[in-house]
Design an enzyme around this catalytic site. Structure first.
Site, PDB file in Angstrom:
ATOM      1  N   HIS A   1       0.777  -0.899   0.029  1.00 16.38           N
ATOM      2  CA  HIS A   1      -0.085   0.157  -0.055  1.00 16.38           C
ATOM      3  C   HIS A   1       0.865   1.315   0.084  1.00 16.38           C
ATOM      4  CE1 HIS A   1      -2.174  -3.393   1.808  1.00 16.38           C
ATOM      5  NE2 HIS A   1      -3.306  -2.596   1.436  1.00 16.38           N
TER       6      HIS A   1
ATOM      7  N   GLY B   1      -4.092  -4.176  11.564  1.00 14.18           N
ATOM      8  CA  GLY B   1      -4.534  -4.537  10.223  1.00 14.18           C
ATOM      9  C   GLY B   1      -6.231  -4.638  10.315  1.00 14.18           C
ATOM     10  N   PRO B   2      -6.806  -5.378  11.121  1.00 15.07           N
ATOM     11  CA  PRO B   2      -7.924  -5.242  11.165  1.00 15.07           C
ATOM     12  C   PRO B   2      -8.589  -3.604  11.691  1.00 15.07           C
ATOM     13  CG  PRO B   2      -7.593  -6.939  12.599  1.00 15.07           C
ATOM     14  CD  PRO B   2      -6.526  -6.102  12.152  1.00 15.07           C
TER      15      PRO B   2
ATOM     16  N   ILE C   1     -10.405   9.139   0.524  1.00 14.65           N
ATOM     17  CA  ILE C   1     -10.256   8.023  -0.177  1.00 14.65           C
ATOM     18  C   ILE C   1     -10.318   6.557   0.443  1.00 14.65           C
ATOM     19  CG2 ILE C   1      -8.719   6.667  -1.825  1.00 14.65           C
ATOM     20  CD1 ILE C   1     -10.294   8.925  -3.108  1.00 14.65           C
TER      21      ILE C   1
ATOM     22  N   HIS D   1      -3.897   3.502  -3.470  1.00 16.65           N
ATOM     23  CA  HIS D   1      -4.461   2.719  -2.142  1.00 16.65           C
ATOM     24  C   HIS D   1      -3.450   1.373  -1.890  1.00 16.65           C
ATOM     25  CE1 HIS D   1      -6.074   0.850   1.524  1.00 16.65           C
ATOM     26  NE2 HIS D   1      -6.220  -0.206   0.754  1.00 16.65           N
TER      27      HIS D   1
ATOM     28  N   ARG E   1     -19.289 -17.493  39.052  1.00 16.18           N
ATOM     29  CA  ARG E   1     -18.918 -15.989  38.929  1.00 16.18           C
ATOM     30  C   ARG E   1     -18.610 -15.391  40.464  1.00 16.18           C
ATOM     31  NH1 ARG E   1     -24.563 -12.973  38.430  1.00 16.18           N
ATOM     32  NH2 ARG E   1     -25.950 -14.197  39.503  1.00 16.18           N
TER      33      ARG E   1
ATOM     34  N   SER F   1     -23.298  -8.235  37.691  1.00 15.04           N
ATOM     35  CA  SER F   1     -23.581  -9.507  37.257  1.00 15.04           C
ATOM     36  C   SER F   1     -22.375 -10.443  36.980  1.00 15.04           C
ATOM     37  CB  SER F   1     -24.058  -9.265  35.790  1.00 15.04           C
ATOM     38  OG  SER F   1     -25.321  -8.678  35.823  1.00 15.04           O
TER      39      SER F   1
ATOM     40  N   GLU G   1     -18.030  -3.613  24.436  1.00 18.24           N
ATOM     41  CA  GLU G   1     -17.183  -4.728  24.588  1.00 18.24           C
ATOM     42  C   GLU G   1     -16.166  -4.739  23.668  1.00 18.24           C
ATOM     43  OE1 GLU G   1     -20.284  -4.630  24.253  1.00 18.24           O
ATOM     44  OE2 GLU G   1     -21.345  -5.632  26.072  1.00 18.24           O
TER      45      GLU G   1
ATOM     46  N   PHE H   1     -21.415 -12.440  24.604  1.00 13.36           N
ATOM     47  CA  PHE H   1     -21.174 -11.374  24.047  1.00 13.36           C
ATOM     48  C   PHE H   1     -19.390 -11.409  23.677  1.00 13.36           C
ATOM     49  CE2 PHE H   1     -24.734  -9.557  26.609  1.00 13.36           C
ATOM     50  CZ  PHE H   1     -25.545  -9.725  25.483  1.00 13.36           C
TER      51      PHE H   1
ATOM     52  N   HIS I   1     -22.447 -16.093  32.997  1.00 12.80           N
ATOM     53  CA  HIS I   1     -23.839 -16.448  32.343  1.00 12.80           C
ATOM     54  C   HIS I   1     -23.570 -17.256  31.201  1.00 12.80           C
ATOM     55  CE1 HIS I   1     -24.583 -13.288  34.721  1.00 12.80           C
ATOM     56  NE2 HIS I   1     -25.836 -13.493  34.544  1.00 12.80           N
TER      57      HIS I   1
ATOM     58  N   ASP J   1     -33.486 -15.317  30.518  1.00 11.01           N
ATOM     59  CA  ASP J   1     -33.059 -13.880  29.303  1.00 11.01           C
ATOM     60  C   ASP J   1     -32.974 -14.724  28.314  1.00 11.01           C
ATOM     61  OD1 ASP J   1     -32.701 -11.537  30.823  1.00 11.01           O
ATOM     62  OD2 ASP J   1     -30.784 -11.940  31.203  1.00 11.01           O
TER      63      ASP J   1
ATOM     64  N   HIS K   1     -29.401 -14.421  24.913  1.00  5.16           N
ATOM     65  CA  HIS K   1     -28.163 -14.371  25.630  1.00  5.16           C
ATOM     66  C   HIS K   1     -27.441 -15.711  26.323  1.00  5.16           C
ATOM     67  CE1 HIS K   1     -29.696 -10.332  26.318  1.00  5.16           C
ATOM     68  NE2 HIS K   1     -29.319 -10.257  27.385  1.00  5.16           N
TER      69      HIS K   1
HETATM   70  C1  LIG Z   1     -11.749  -4.587   9.935  1.00  3.83           C
HETATM   71  C2  LIG Z   1     -11.338  -4.502   8.214  1.00  3.83           C
HETATM   72  N1  LIG Z   1     -11.995  -4.357   7.451  1.00  3.83           N
HETATM   73  C3  LIG Z   1     -11.482  -4.271   6.101  1.00  3.83           C
HETATM   74  C4  LIG Z   1     -10.138  -3.981   5.884  1.00  3.83           C
HETATM   75  C5  LIG Z   1      -9.614  -4.062   4.435  1.00  3.83           C
HETATM   76  N2  LIG Z   1      -9.299  -2.697   4.292  1.00  3.83           N
HETATM   77  C6  LIG Z   1      -7.876  -2.463   4.337  1.00  3.83           C
HETATM   78  S1  LIG Z   1      -7.665  -0.724   3.943  1.00  3.83           S
HETATM   79  C7  LIG Z   1      -9.309  -0.247   3.729  1.00  3.83           C
HETATM   80  C8  LIG Z   1      -9.952   0.887   3.770  1.00  3.83           C
HETATM   81  C9  LIG Z   1      -8.934   1.817   2.991  1.00  3.83           C
HETATM   82  O1  LIG Z   1      -9.375   3.020   3.172  1.00  3.83           O
HETATM   83  P1  LIG Z   1      -8.694   4.009   4.054  1.00  3.83           P
HETATM   84  O2  LIG Z   1      -8.910   3.495   5.809  1.00  3.83           O
HETATM   85  O3  LIG Z   1      -9.151   5.466   4.100  1.00  3.83           O
HETATM   86  O4  LIG Z   1      -7.010   3.917   3.841  1.00  3.83           O
HETATM   87  P2  LIG Z   1      -6.353   4.718   2.620  1.00  3.83           P
HETATM   88  O5  LIG Z   1      -6.905   4.208   1.644  1.00  3.83           O
HETATM   89  O6  LIG Z   1      -6.455   6.034   2.874  1.00  3.83           O
HETATM   90  O7  LIG Z   1      -5.035   3.862   2.738  1.00  3.83           O
HETATM   91  C10 LIG Z   1      -9.888  -1.513   3.937  1.00  3.83           C
HETATM   92  C11 LIG Z   1     -11.463  -1.672   3.768  1.00  3.83           C
HETATM   93  C12 LIG Z   1      -9.231  -4.081   7.117  1.00  3.83           C
HETATM   94  N3  LIG Z   1      -7.979  -4.005   7.006  1.00  3.83           N
HETATM   95  N4  LIG Z   1     -10.061  -4.131   8.569  1.00  3.83           N
END
Ligand SMILES: Cc1ncc(C[n+]2csc(CCOP(=O)(O)OP(=O)(O)O)c2C)c(N)n1
Length: 654
Positions: free
Chosen positions: A20, A109-110, A179, A251, A347, A374, A401, A427, A451, A459, A463
């Site tokens: 990227h 990453g996420p 973007i 990107h 608990r 709880s 959470e 959850f 729980h 519940d 739940h």
């Molecule tokens: C939870 C999650 N969903 C999807 C992705 C895949 N993904 C990587 S970057 C991105 C979005 C890119 O846009 P932005 O955050 O604005 O980054 P830029 O293009 O400015 O580098 C996505 C959907 C990820 N890394 N994590």
């Protein structure tokens, strides 16, 4: 200097033919100002406890970080490593990963996780500051976030929590390039981020992210703010790339040789790939050495601390447990339970254990996502943390959470703290992405999840966890504990605290369970993940009954029923699958045994149990969702009881 980042990012992505370039090129000016003028760090000691933390939440832009670490003089991040960007075993993986590349604070990453991690780090900083003072704990936490980070729901939880706790040493830089992957942000998002942050209790400003003077002024103001700060830095993704810059084409793919050549020309960068002109390299190195005096001065202040406090600080930041105190606390709890057995929910047994553990281990920082009463995670003496007093050891996370679990990762990564929290087991789904990252990063965080089955009763199925134990057991390096009584509960707490390189979940009951473990036993019988709770009445068990948590007492009752039918059975309690799987083979075989018939009972789905009972084993549990009713009715309705267990064994024998 910023162009050096841009060039390295283009070159490394080009070499890897993947990656990227857009974010590093767009955010290069922001990062240059931050790392050369503001961030406190020393490449000679990347783990210096009082360094500022920098989290690249938009982890896809990892080349930004690798270029910075290389230029600033982190020895291991060589040009050779940059050339191995995204290759097997390199120090420059696709997304930053904690633990193998010096200078990287967390695995991201996420999207959204890094921002929430940063909130946790900032909480840890304030808490430890309250405990150890400005002399040794006084640093900022910075996060660079993208549009994607801010669109993720977790970001709202994190932002709201940070605003509520007035984390003034948290500074978020928003790479506001408009973007994302699909194209212009306008396709999917029209939030005014400045107003959003302001509404959440932050100071927020909007600047030109390519104007170093504006970036420096904004950082200066942010450092002085009494609230957490967000700086929306308007940037051009892929800045310098004449055709792809400003578009989604910059990107997440190599720009291609022609565009790279055109970008070099536009930026006035004449050096060949991976080469940095000596004057620019020297400027970066000078910036990298900037923090050394601060670190040395800090070391002096640490040395000047009272010896007790210094030792405690060092112990805490190393993550060492106070072994003797912990052992004494566990013994004390076990002695009390031996003297006066308790028929309580696990608990409540956990709370009973915490009453002794929390005072013994000052690094424990508890909390709950609005289920404190709880989850039983707050002991009587624990004070709540607030923006006015960070010394509190209990965090009311609110109904957040996911943000809670990710912030806990940040605290653990920061060091000096063992975070634990509470919510309902069902959850855990809302925490899962963060739990997975804790497991991936090997972080000691402890989730109390109560729980834990249809045993929660009225519940109802929304739940009642059914697949959750199996789903959590599927995460590598996560330990899932399901103790059967008060004694196992303290043993599982002990194991979770000693689980220094991974997260733990304690799945606990709402309903009372009898104390099956009577008498004092110094050993931690849960340590191998399972053990024979009740031997067969004669030497030769024909049936092995396996169970966890609240169903262990069911197995015990089934053993009695089988005895009435002249069938000899043993009962094995299995508080932790992962520890059993990791036990030495001979011990594991001895625990599992060689009875003709294996039967398992757990008020969840069968998945995962075959590894213990074999595919020929019988399983008594759930096959679908629960229902809303008093819990005893539910156990009857779903046929999870001693009769069903005994019947399953007899059927297999017939
Ligand atoms: C939870 C999650 N969903 C999807 C992705 C895949 N993904 C990587 S970057 C991105 C979005 C890119 O846009 P932005 O955050 O604005 O980054 P830029 O293009 O400015 O580098 C996505 C959907 C990820 N890394 N994590």
């Amino acid at each position: 200097m910023a162009n050096a980042i841009r060039a390295l990012a283009m070159d490394a992505v080009e070499q890897a033919k993947s990656g990227h370039p857009g974010l590093p090129m767009g955010a290069a000016d922001i990062a240059t100002v931050l790392f050369t003028g503001f961030l406190k760090f020393d490449p000679a000691d990347p783990g210096w406890p009082d360094r500022d933390r920098f989290v690249l939440s938009a982890g896809h832009g990892s080349m930004l970080l690798y270029a910075l670490l290389h230029l600033l003089g982190y020895e291991k991040i060589t040009i050779a490593e940059l050339k191995r960007f995204r290759q097997l075993g390199s120090l420059t993986p696709g997304h930053p990963e904690y633990g193998h590349t010096p200078g990287i604070e967390t695995t991201t990453g996420p999207l959204g996780q890094g921002l929430a991690n940063a909130v946790g780090m900032a909480i840890a900083e304030r808490h430890l500051n309250a405990e150890f003072g400005d002399e040794v704990v006084d640093h900022f936490t910075y996060a660079l976030v993208s549009d994607g980070d801010l669109m993720e729901g977790i970001s709202q939880e994190a932002i709201a929590l940070a605003g509520h706790l007035q984390l003034k040493k948290l500074i978020v830089l928003f790479d506001d390039n408009g973007i994302s992957i699909d194209g212009p942000l306008a396709l999917a998002d029209t939030v005014d981020q400045v107003k959003r942050f302001e509404a959440s209790g932050w100071t927020a400003s909007r600047i030109d992210g390519h104007d170093p003077v504006a970036v420096a002024a904004a950082l200066d103001a942010a450092q002085k703010s009494q609230k957490p700060s967000m700086i929306a830095c308007r940037t051009v993704i892929g800045f310098g790339a004449p055709n792809k810059g400003g578009t989604e084409k910059a990107h997440g793919a190599a720009l291609g040789p022609e565009e790279v050549a055109a970008a070099r020309q536009k930026l006035g960068w004449t050096s060949p790939p991976f080469e940095i002109p000596p004057t620019i390299r020297a400027q970066w190195r000078t910036a990298g050495e900037r923090g050394r005096p601060a670190r040395l001065a800090w070391l002096e202040r640490l040395t000047a601390l009272a010896p007790d406090m210094r030792d405690e600080f060092t112990r805490r930041t190393r993550g060492d447990l106070p072994a003797k105190k912990l052992a004494a606390a566990v013994r004390e709890i076990k002695e009390k339970l031996a003297a006066a057995p308790k028929e309580i929910a696990t608990r409540a047994a956990s709370e009973f254990a915490l009453e002794t553990l929390v005072p013994a281990l000052p690094e424990m920082l508890g909390g709950s996502a609005d289920l404190t009463g709880s989850n039983n995670t707050r002991t009587k003496t624990m004070k709540a943390m607030s923006g006015a007093d960070y010394s509190g050891r209990f965090i009311h996370y609110g109904v957040r959470e996911h943000g809670m679990a990710a912030a806990m990762n940040g605290m653990a990564l920061h060091g000096g703290i063992i975070p634990y929290s509470g919510t309902f087991l069902v959850f855990s789904d809302y925490c899962r992405p963060a739990i997975r990252l804790a497991a991936l990063m090997g972080q000691r965080v402890i989730h109390v999840m109560t729980h834990d089955s249809i045993g929660l009763g009225e519940d109802g199925p929304t739940h009642q966890p059914v697949e959750h134990l199996a789903a959590l057991r599927a995460i590598p390096n996560l330990k899932v504990f399901r103790p059967c009584d008060a004694v196992e509960t303290i043993e599982c707490w002990q194991l979770a605290l000693h689980n220094i390189d991974g997260p733990s979940v304690l799945a606990l009951t709402r309903q009372n369970v009898p104390q099956l473990r009577q008498g004092f036993d110094e050993r931690n019988r849960c340590a191998l993940g399972a053990y024979e709770l009740m031997a067969a009445d004669d030497d030769d068990a024909i049936v092995s009954l396996f169970a966890t948590g609240s169903e262990v007492v069911t197995a015990v009752a089934a053993k009695k029923l089988l005895a009435e039918r002249k069938v000899s059975a043993r009962v094995v309690s299995v508080p932790c699958f992962e520890l059993l799987a990791a036990a030495p083979a001979d011990k594991r075989v001895a625990i599992v045994g060689t009875a003709r018939v294996n039967v398992a009972v757990e008020a969840g789905i069968r998945q995962g149990w075959d590894a213990i009972i074999g595919s020929a084993g019988a399983f008594v549990g759930m096959t679908g969702f629960g229902a809303s009713a008093p819990y005893k009715d539910l156990y009857r309705h779903f046929h999870i009881g001693a009769e069903a267990v005994a019947e399953a064994a007899l059927q297999k024998l017939s």
